[in-house]
Design a protein around this motif. Structure first.
Motif, short mmCIF file in Angstrom:
data_model
loop_
_atom_site.label_atom_id
_atom_site.label_comp_id
_atom_site.label_asym_id
_atom_site.label_seq_id
_atom_site.Cartn_x
_atom_site.Cartn_y
_atom_site.Cartn_z
N SER A 43 0.90 -1.23 0.02
CA SER A 43 0.13 -0.03 -0.23
C SER A 43 0.67 1.24 -0.07
O SER A 43 0.69 2.37 -0.44
CB SER A 43 -1.13 -0.02 1.16
OG SER A 43 -0.22 0.29 2.27
N ALA B 102 5.46 3.24 -4.65
CA ALA B 102 5.28 4.35 -5.37
C ALA B 102 4.97 5.68 -4.54
O ALA B 102 3.82 6.34 -5.16
CB ALA B 102 4.25 4.28 -6.55
N GLY C 34 3.14 6.05 -1.71
CA GLY C 34 1.97 5.92 -1.22
C GLY C 34 0.70 5.72 -2.32
O GLY C 34 -0.42 5.40 -1.91
N LYS C 35 1.24 5.70 -3.39
CA LYS C 35 0.20 5.28 -4.49
C LYS C 35 -0.51 3.84 -4.30
O LYS C 35 -1.82 3.58 -4.48
CB LYS C 35 0.60 5.56 -5.93
CG LYS C 35 0.36 6.96 -6.61
CD LYS C 35 0.30 6.86 -7.85
CE LYS C 35 1.73 6.46 -8.41
NZ LYS C 35 2.14 6.67 -9.73
N GLY C 36 0.35 3.14 -3.92
CA GLY C 36 -0.17 1.78 -3.69
C GLY C 36 0.35 0.75 -4.91
O GLY C 36 0.35 1.20 -6.04
N TYR D 259 -1.91 -1.55 -6.49
CA TYR D 259 -3.00 -1.26 -7.40
C TYR D 259 -3.16 -0.22 -8.53
O TYR D 259 -2.85 -0.37 -9.53
CB TYR D 259 -4.48 -1.67 -6.94
CG TYR D 259 -5.58 -1.23 -7.85
CD1 TYR D 259 -6.09 -2.51 -8.65
CD2 TYR D 259 -6.16 0.00 -8.07
CE1 TYR D 259 -6.88 -2.53 -9.45
CE2 TYR D 259 -6.95 -0.15 -8.90
CZ TYR D 259 -7.57 -1.32 -9.72
OH TYR D 259 -8.56 -1.18 -10.48
N THR D 260 -2.96 0.81 -7.65
CA THR D 260 -2.75 2.21 -8.54
C THR D 260 -1.65 2.40 -9.49
O THR D 260 -1.88 2.68 -10.80
CB THR D 260 -2.88 3.32 -7.68
OG1 THR D 260 -3.97 3.20 -6.71
CG2 THR D 260 -3.20 4.80 -8.51
N SER D 261 -0.21 1.83 -8.91
CA SER D 261 0.57 2.15 -9.95
C SER D 261 0.63 1.15 -10.70
O SER D 261 1.02 1.48 -12.04
CB SER D 261 1.92 2.02 -9.03
OG SER D 261 1.88 1.21 -7.93
N VAL E 247 -1.94 2.55 -13.37
CA VAL E 247 -1.57 3.52 -14.15
C VAL E 247 -0.41 3.22 -15.25
O VAL E 247 -0.48 3.65 -16.19
CB VAL E 247 -0.91 4.63 -12.97
CG1 VAL E 247 0.18 5.60 -13.79
CG2 VAL E 247 -2.10 5.30 -12.22
N GLU E 248 0.69 2.44 -14.66
CA GLU E 248 1.54 1.80 -15.50
C GLU E 248 0.99 1.17 -16.74
O GLU E 248 1.63 1.24 -17.80
CB GLU E 248 2.42 1.13 -14.62
CG GLU E 248 3.83 0.73 -15.43
CD GLU E 248 4.63 -0.34 -14.29
OE1 GLU E 248 4.57 -1.40 -14.63
OE2 GLU E 248 5.00 0.10 -13.16
N ASP F 268 -9.47 -1.89 -6.50
CA ASP F 268 -9.46 -0.31 -6.04
C ASP F 268 -10.32 -0.29 -4.68
O ASP F 268 -11.30 0.42 -4.67
CB ASP F 268 -10.08 0.28 -7.21
CG ASP F 268 -9.77 1.91 -7.24
OD1 ASP F 268 -9.29 2.20 -6.11
OD2 ASP F 268 -10.07 2.61 -8.11
N ASP G 6 11.15 -0.58 -3.10
CA ASP G 6 10.00 -0.64 -3.79
C ASP G 6 9.77 -2.04 -4.50
O ASP G 6 8.60 -2.09 -5.07
CB ASP G 6 9.56 0.65 -4.14
CG ASP G 6 8.42 1.43 -3.70
OD1 ASP G 6 8.41 1.18 -2.53
OD2 ASP G 6 8.26 2.49 -4.04
#
Length: 1045
Positions: free
Chosen positions: A58, A61, A63-65, A67-69, A72-73, A187, A916
């Motif tokens: 979590s 990145a 704090g993006k976590g 799932y989000t990274s 996004v990636e 999410d 990371d």
RNA sequence: AGGCCUGUAGCUCAGUUGGCUAGAGCGCACCCCUGAUAAGGGUGAGGUCGGCAGUUCGACCCUGCCCAGGCCUACCA
């Protein structure tokens, strides 16, 4: 008294990293070997370490976590559109959720690993009766309800809704945490909740589309009704209690006596006529009544009097609403003379019925299948004017008061002929719809008859009517028999009073094209027949096998029999009643004009949806009609209904004179439109590639999603439907809290951790029911540990290794062989992931770890890892393979074992705590490119045979330790010549191998008999062992490794 | 009661269009190793393929009935 330590002062405590001692015989030299070393522990300690992984993910990145990274990636990567069916926001997650959420996570993570962008938005079903019921119970028990009940309607509902929202929020949070504890990826920061304003608005917009298509109509439907509270009740609000009632056997006079006798095949002459003339006329002078075979009358004379049909009912008060009688076409019916009267009833019940009434003279005159009775008319015992047909319907007057077919008619009770009142019963209602009978309900909300009832019943309560009707029938000679009896009967859970079935106006989604009322709607010209569309989409995907493309508009089913199941349900389903009379839900934005007409058009629904998007559905209860319709312009609405409404116009009704409707939407409509409220709203792609739920959702979410989507978009919302079975206990019985055979997810996580639970889920044949027992998780744990230890052993031999790509090695090397097997495994596993075949993934990975690696390759290369010079090319080549496979294996395991795979991968890459990097940010590894020699297959066969010979030799000779043995391998085909003998020896675990091109079979030799000494370091007897400079006995390889000549 | 589905070793699963002595892993028993050690390796014992009948030269596989279990309906006049 405690025992003091026996270790003498100054003595070295036994060190954990095992030093190179022991091994050889005592008194000999001890030589250093390259011992395995790793920080990756044998004990997983998942219960503590998994939460740490969660925390690390979590925080990725900045704090993006994770799932989000990832999403996004992968922004430009091809999408795999997967959609979560919302669980109900109530209670802790249970075993069913565990399996469902793990399977879904396998999908998400394996698709991500395959390089796709697989967004996953978890959702919750938040509205609905279970929550409202619980909240109401709590309010009542807490003594808080009385105050609320006294409020005006809208305020009362708002008070209840506020409590319901709090309740739902609490469980969304709780379940979300529990699901994340299962290491599922999604999410979770932005889940979809069916009670969110934007979601609610999106639901209403689908409703508007369906209204536009002319698929939504208002009609009567029987519901459970509480007279005391004058409200409709749901199944969950009923309590069944014993009640004493009057049951009656009633004769309904046939309208056309001859038609009845024809049906029974009785000759067309009266009793008393001359018997002789009877014969040839039967069936020849008249048209047969029906195409069905004529009845099995004995051809006897027909009675003089008019026959009747005998029905049985336990609710005489519903007889005023009788519009038909039902028989089962398959059963045999009898024409019976009972004490002078002639009547019809099921043949199998004649004795029972007449005996109960103490009839004295009973004679069966003829019998005929129920099919022959269909269409026969009768005279209602006390109603003569045809009842109104019912809101928005067209009836067939020819069917009124006639015999109709119903396969629910049984021979267990009654007479086999069922009194049918579509206004007062669910089955009767279905029959009424099918036969175009009136849906008639003369009973008002307060339980009294209205003005359409016979005058002697008007204003009478139904409970009093039971006796009144019975007396009337007795006086008019229609009553055959009556008696009181006790049966279980539904009662209102709050007032504890008996309920009745009563028709009320409800909203429906029509599945068979346009009902009369919808004709002429805007857009209705291209109106759809949902049943046909649904069946077509179910059929369209047939005959596609795994991996093949699904035809446009078609649906693929996993397993395939789901197609049949859904098809059957779609064929028989009735129109969908989408309205409920509750507070906790999304209001159906319909209004009533002062004249009592319902007002709802596509444009008006969209206008209200706009307000709901801004203010939530609470707005319905807090705002006046004109505010709710502020975005609505009747003048530009093409729907003919719009004429009803025109602000300020002399001809129309001003909005502020409208009344808001009291109905909310069926929660299945809310979850059934999530493809719009989630997939389309969030631009995730439409339709979804996959819906994955329990097999109960063929009736539920799959259908409630399919129908609105077909109506609104013309295509199914999913390309593939995957279903799993249910959890049962180890004896195959269903799990339930009340039986006490349920297993708590909490306990499992506490005892085994998520990765072990997931490993277990992956092993299941999920399409069937799944047996669960605590013990199975211990077994899964054992198998998990095998995989873990294999990873650990590889890691522990890579401690001194720096990986670099691009190493060439011979096709006959052990590395070429094992990497070849690994490439095959990788391809197989990736294909199985794509097919949702996690059992194969699980099995293949396990067997690779257990057989290919642990029992074969790792056993073979142990000697060179331990005893070769650390930086020798041979050892580095082995480590290259180990590194490649550990890295690749972690990626293959990652979807199933997110924690363990990441833990091992980070150990491999020596990731520091703040680092990371994560295996979950990667994709499956490409093939290693190894090109194993073609001879490996036969070489391995030879090895297997030799291995057997070695076992036999161990049993028969003095050889116990395989290192004391040498093996002569047969090689008539000359395949083994190009292999290194030492590689073959290591695969066999022996000290020496000779290749013999003339031998037929493997021959084992005791090397001690040759006088070959064992190496003091590697324990091998390879024929090169001799005394070295330091006095130790070493082989050439080991001497070189330790720097001795 | 109806629709759909399931029933192969103690457990989890394989068994391709009917055709070899019905397979694998776990567990179990026994053995080996003691430089993966609360690890590792090997060998072995376990099955009337839910039951009964039928089709067939031949059935775990096809058909029918029955038994047990699951999901979904209907539980009623």
């Amino acid at each position: 008294m405690s025992t003091p330590s026996s270790t003498p002062p100054g003595a070295q405590a036994p060190d954990k990293p095992l030093a190179a001692e022991g091994g050889g015989a005592t008194g000999k030299h001890k030589y250093p070997v390259n011992l395995p070393k790793t920080a990756f522990p044998m004990k997983a300690n998942l219960v503590q370490n998994e939460p740490a992984s969660l925390k690390r993910w979590s925080g990725l990145a900045a704090g993006k976590g994770l799932y989000t990274s990832l999403v996004v990636e992968r922004a430009s990567a091809p999408a795999f559109v997967f959609h979560d069916g919302p669980p109900y926001a109530n209670g802790n997650i249970h075993m069913g959720h565990l399996m469902n959420k793990c399977l879904k996570d396998f999908v998400v993570r394996s698709q991500m690993m395959a390089g796709k962008r697989c967004a996953f938005v978890p959702g919750w079903d938040c509205h609905g009766l279970p929550i409202e019921h619980k909240v109401m119970t709590d309010l009542i028990e807490g003594g808080k309800y009385d105050k609320i009940a006294a409020l005006p309607d809208d305020q009362r509902k708002m008070a209840v809704r506020r409590e319901c929202r709090k309740y739902a929020e609490k469980f969304v949070k709780l379940q979300g945490e529990q699901m994340q504890r299962l290491l599922t990826l999604g999410d979770y920061a932005h889940p979809y909740l069916t009670m969110d304003p934007a979601y609610e608005g999106a639901v209403l917009e689908v409703l508007a589309d369906l209204v536009e298509q002319g698929l939504v109509y208002r009609a009567l439907k029987p519901v459970h009704w509480s007279i005391a509270n004058e409200t409709a009740l749901a199944e969950a609000e009923l309590e069944y209690e014993d009640r004493e009632d009057l049951s009656v056997y009633v004769d309904f006079e046939a309208l056309d006596a001859d038609a009845v006798y024809d049906a029974f095949g009785l000759a067309k002459k009266l009793e008393g006529d001359d018997e002789d003339e009877e014969e040839p006329l039967t069936g020849s002078l008249r048209e047969p009544p029906l195409p069905a075979p004529a009845g099995r009358g004995e051809g006897g004379p027909r009675p003089a009097q008019r026959p009747s049909f005998m029905i049985w009912t336990t609710t005489p008060w519903t007889l005023p609403a009788n519009v038909g009688i039902a028989v089962n076409p398959k059963h045999e019916y009898a024409l019976v003379r009972v004490d002078g009267n002639v009547t019809v009833m099921a043949a199998g019940l004649v004795e029972k019925v007449t005996a109960a009434a103490n009839a004295e003279d009973v004679r069966v005159l003829a019998t005929t299948p129920g099919a022959n009775l269909l269409g026969l008319r009768y005279k209602h015992p006390f109603v003569s004017n045809p009842p109104p047909c019912g809101l928005g319907r067209v009836c067939d007057p020819a069917h009124l008061w006639s015999v109709v077919a119903a396969d629910y008619v049984t021979l267990e009770d009654g007479t086999g002929i069922v009194h049918t009142a579509p206004g007062h019963g669910a089955e009767d209602f279905a029959t009424g719809l099918r036969e175009h009978l009136p849906i008639y309900c003369p009973v008002q909300g307060d339980g009294t008859y209205d003005g359409t009832a016979p005058d002697w019943l008007r204003g009478v309560s139904v409970w009093d009517a039971n006796k009144k009707v019975t007396d009337w029938l007795r006086n008019s000679g229609h009553l055959f028999y009556d008696h009181t009896f006790t049966h279980s009967y539904p009662h209102d859970w709050r007032s504890k009073t008996p309920t009745i079935f009563r028709c009320t106006e409800q909203w429906f989604v029509g599945v068979d094209g346009l009902p009369e009322t919808a004709r002429g709607r805007a857009g209705a010209a291209e109106g759809r027949n949902l049943r046909e569309m649904a069946l077509a989409s179910v059929d369209a995907g047939a005959n596609t096998t795994a991996g093949t493309a699904v035809p446009q508009q078609g649906v693929k089913f996993v397993p395939e029999w789901g197609r049949n199941r859904l098809r059957g349900m779609l064929e028989s389903r009735p129109d969908w009643c989408i309205s409920r009379q509750r507070a906790w839900g999304l209001p159906i934005p319909a209004f009533t004009t002062p004249e009592g007409a319902a007002f709802m058009t596509a444009a008006s629904v969209r206008a209200v949806a706009k307000v709901v998007r801004e203010k939530g559905s609470d707005a319905w209860f807090t705002l006046p009609p004109q505010e709710l319709l502020k975005h609505y312009d009747a003048a530009s609405d093409k729907d003919p209904l719009a004429k009803l409404l025109a602000e300020g116009s002399r001809h129309g009704v001003p909005a502020h004179h409208l009344k808001k409707g009291n109905d909310i939407l069926d929660v299945w409509f809310e979850s059934g439109t999530s493809w719009n409220a989630v997939l389309r709203e969030r631009n995730l792609g439409y339709p979804a590639d996959l819906y994955l739920e329990g097999s109960d959702q063929h009736r539920g979410w799959f259908q409630s999603s399919l129908l609105p989507a077909l109506g609104a978009t013309g295509q199914p919302p999913f390309r593939t439907l995957l279903t799993h079975g249910f959890m049962v206990d180890k004896h195959g019985k269903k799990m339930s809290k009340s039986i006490g055979n349920d297993i708590k997810v909490e306990d499992l996580l506490k005892d085994h951790g998520a990765d072990v639970c997931r490993w277990w889920v992956a092993s299941l044949a999920y399409e069937n029911d799944v047996k669960v027992d605590m013990e199975f998780f211990s077994l899964a744990g054992e198998s998990y540990r095998k995989v873990r230890n294999t990873l650990r052993f590889m890691l522990s031999n890579l401690d001194d290794y720096q990986h670099s790509a691009g190493l060439n090695f011979s096709g006959t090397s052990l590395e070429a062989w094992v990497l070849g097997v690994f490439d095959a495994l990788s391809a197989r596993v990736q294909a199985a992931y794509a097919d949702y075949d996690y059992r194969t993934v699980h099995l293949a990975l396990y067997e690779f770890c257990s057989q290919t690696l642990s029992a074969t390759y790792l056993a073979a290369v142990k000697d060179r890892l331990y005893c070769d010079k650390p930086d020798s090319p041979r050892r580095r080549q082995t480590q290259h393979a180990l590194w490649t496979m550990t890295d690749g294996l972690c990626r293959l395991l990652a979807p199933l074992l997110p924690h363990t795979a990441d833990e091992a991968w980070r150990a491999l890459h020596k990731a520091a705590p703040g680092d990371d990097r994560s295996v979950h940010l990667l994709t499956f590894a490409p093939p290693t490119g190894a090109q194993p020699d073609e001879g490996w297959s036969s070489a391995m066969d030879t090895i297997a045979a030799a291995s057997k010979a070695l076992e036999d030799a161990k049993a028969q000779t003095g050889i116990q330790n395989p290192l004391d043995a040498g093996v002569h391998l047969p090689d008539k085909a000359g395949v083994l010549a190009r292999f290194e003998a030492i590689d073959l020896a290591d695969l066999l675990g022996v000290s020496k191998v000779w290749i013999d091109t003339s031998a037929e079979a493997a021959r084992v030799e005791d090397l001690r008999a040759r006088g070959w000494e064992a190496c003091g370091r590697s324990w091998k007897r390879d024929g090169t062992v001799k005394k070295r400079a330091d006095g130790g006995m070493l082989s050439d390889r080991d001497a070189a490794a330790v720097g001795l000549a």
